[in-house]
Design a protein around this motif. Structure first.
Motif, short mmCIF file in Angstrom:
data_model
loop_
_atom_site.label_atom_id
_atom_site.label_comp_id
_atom_site.label_asym_id
_atom_site.label_seq_id
_atom_site.Cartn_x
_atom_site.Cartn_y
_atom_site.Cartn_z
N MET A 86 24.76 33.33 41.30
CA MET A 86 24.54 31.95 40.91
C MET A 86 25.02 31.03 42.04
O MET A 86 25.96 31.37 42.75
N PRO A 87 24.39 29.86 42.18
CA PRO A 87 24.89 28.90 43.17
C PRO A 87 26.24 28.34 42.73
O PRO A 87 26.51 28.23 41.54
N GLY A 88 27.09 28.03 43.68
CA GLY A 88 28.42 27.51 43.33
C GLY A 88 29.27 28.64 42.77
O GLY A 88 29.43 29.69 43.39
N THR A 89 29.79 28.44 41.58
CA THR A 89 30.58 29.48 40.93
C THR A 89 29.66 30.64 40.56
O THR A 89 28.68 30.46 39.85
N GLY A 90 29.97 31.83 41.06
CA GLY A 90 29.16 33.01 40.78
C GLY A 90 29.49 33.61 39.42
O GLY A 90 30.47 33.24 38.76
N GLY A 91 28.66 34.55 39.00
CA GLY A 91 28.83 35.18 37.70
C GLY A 91 30.13 35.93 37.54
O GLY A 91 30.78 35.86 36.49
N LEU A 92 30.57 36.67 38.57
CA LEU A 92 31.83 37.40 38.47
C LEU A 92 33.01 36.45 38.37
O LEU A 92 33.94 36.69 37.59
N ALA A 93 32.98 35.36 39.12
CA ALA A 93 34.05 34.36 39.02
C ALA A 93 34.06 33.72 37.64
O ALA A 93 35.13 33.44 37.08
N PHE A 94 32.88 33.52 37.05
CA PHE A 94 32.81 32.95 35.71
C PHE A 94 33.37 33.92 34.68
O PHE A 94 34.06 33.51 33.74
N LEU A 95 33.12 35.23 34.85
CA LEU A 95 33.72 36.21 33.95
C LEU A 95 35.25 36.15 34.04
O LEU A 95 35.94 36.23 33.03
N ASP A 96 35.78 35.99 35.26
CA ASP A 96 37.23 35.83 35.43
C ASP A 96 37.73 34.60 34.67
O ASP A 96 38.77 34.63 34.03
N GLU A 97 36.96 33.52 34.76
CA GLU A 97 37.34 32.27 34.08
C GLU A 97 37.37 32.45 32.57
O GLU A 97 38.25 31.90 31.89
N LEU A 98 36.42 33.22 32.03
CA LEU A 98 36.37 33.44 30.59
C LEU A 98 37.47 34.37 30.11
O LEU A 98 37.88 34.31 28.94
N ASN A 99 37.93 35.24 30.99
CA ASN A 99 38.93 36.24 30.62
C ASN A 99 40.17 35.57 30.03
O ASN A 99 40.72 34.64 30.60
N GLY A 100 40.58 36.05 28.86
CA GLY A 100 41.75 35.49 28.20
C GLY A 100 41.46 34.31 27.31
O GLY A 100 42.36 33.76 26.68
#
Length: 159
Positions: A86-100
Motif C-alpha cells: 500500500m502507498p504510505g503505511t504498508g499492510g504489514l505496518a498496519f497489522l502491527d498497528e492493529l496488534n493489541g
C-alpha cells in the motif's frame, strides 16, 4: 384479498412461482467487509466476488490506510481484507498497528502471499487471520468466500 403469484429465487438461482403465504425459517446473516487495496481494478474484482456471494455488505473500499482507519472506527466491519503493498503505511505496518487493539479479523489479499511465502508467514505472525493469493481471486473465489465466512465467525479480539 386475493394472493398474487410471486417469483421466488433460491440461493442456487432456481426460480419458481408461489402464491401462498411465505414462512421464513432461516435468514442468512449478512457480514460487513472493508476492502483495503490501492488498485481500483482489484477492488472491483473483490466487490464483484462479494456481490456474487450475496451475503456481504461492502462498507466501503479504502485505497489507503488513513481512509481505512476512519472506516474501521466509524463502521466497525466484521472482516477486513488487506493488501500488503500500500502507498504510505504498508499492510504489514498496519497489522502491527492493529496488534493489541480490538479489531475485526484481517484476511490479507496480496500478490506477495503465495502459499508458504515469507510474507504470508510474517503477516500471520503479525495477526492476520489468513492470507490469500490475489492472483487467485477469480479462479478460487469460492475458497476466498469460505475463508472470509470463517473469519467473520470469529469474535473481535485483542491480540
Amino acid at each position: 384479498m386475493p394472493l398474487r403469484a410471486k417469483v421466488c429465487v433460491s440461493s442456487a438461482g432456481q426460480k419458481w412461482n408461489w402464491s401462498g403465504p411465505v414462512k421464513v425459517t432461516h435468514v442468512m446473516k449478512r457480514h460487513s467487509v472493508l476492502v483495503i487495496d490501492d488498485s481500483l481494478t482489484i477492488r472491483g474484482i473483490i466487490e464483484s466476488v462479494l456481490e456474487k456471494d450475496g451475503t456481504w455488505e461492502l462498507i466501503g473500499p479504502a485505497s489507503d490506510i488513513e481512509h481505512a482507519r476512519t472506516l474501521i472506527r466509524e463502521r466497525r466491519p466484521d472482516v477486513i481484507t488487506l493488501d500488503l503493498a500500500m502507498p504510505g503505511t504498508g499492510g504489514l505496518a498496519f497489522l502491527d498497528e492493529l496488534n493489541g487493539r480490538d479489531h475485526p479479523p484481517v484476511v490479507v489479499l496480496s500478490s506477495s502471499t503465495r502459499d508458504d511465502s515469507e510474507e504470508s508467514a510474517e503477516a500471520k505472525r503479525k495477526g492476520a487471520f489468513a492470507c490469500f493469493d490475489k492472483a487467485r481471486l477469480v479462479t478460487e473465489a469460492a475458497k476466498l468466500m469460505r475463508v472470509l465466512h470463517k473469519a467473520a465467525g470469529q469474535t473481535r479480539h485483542a491480540a
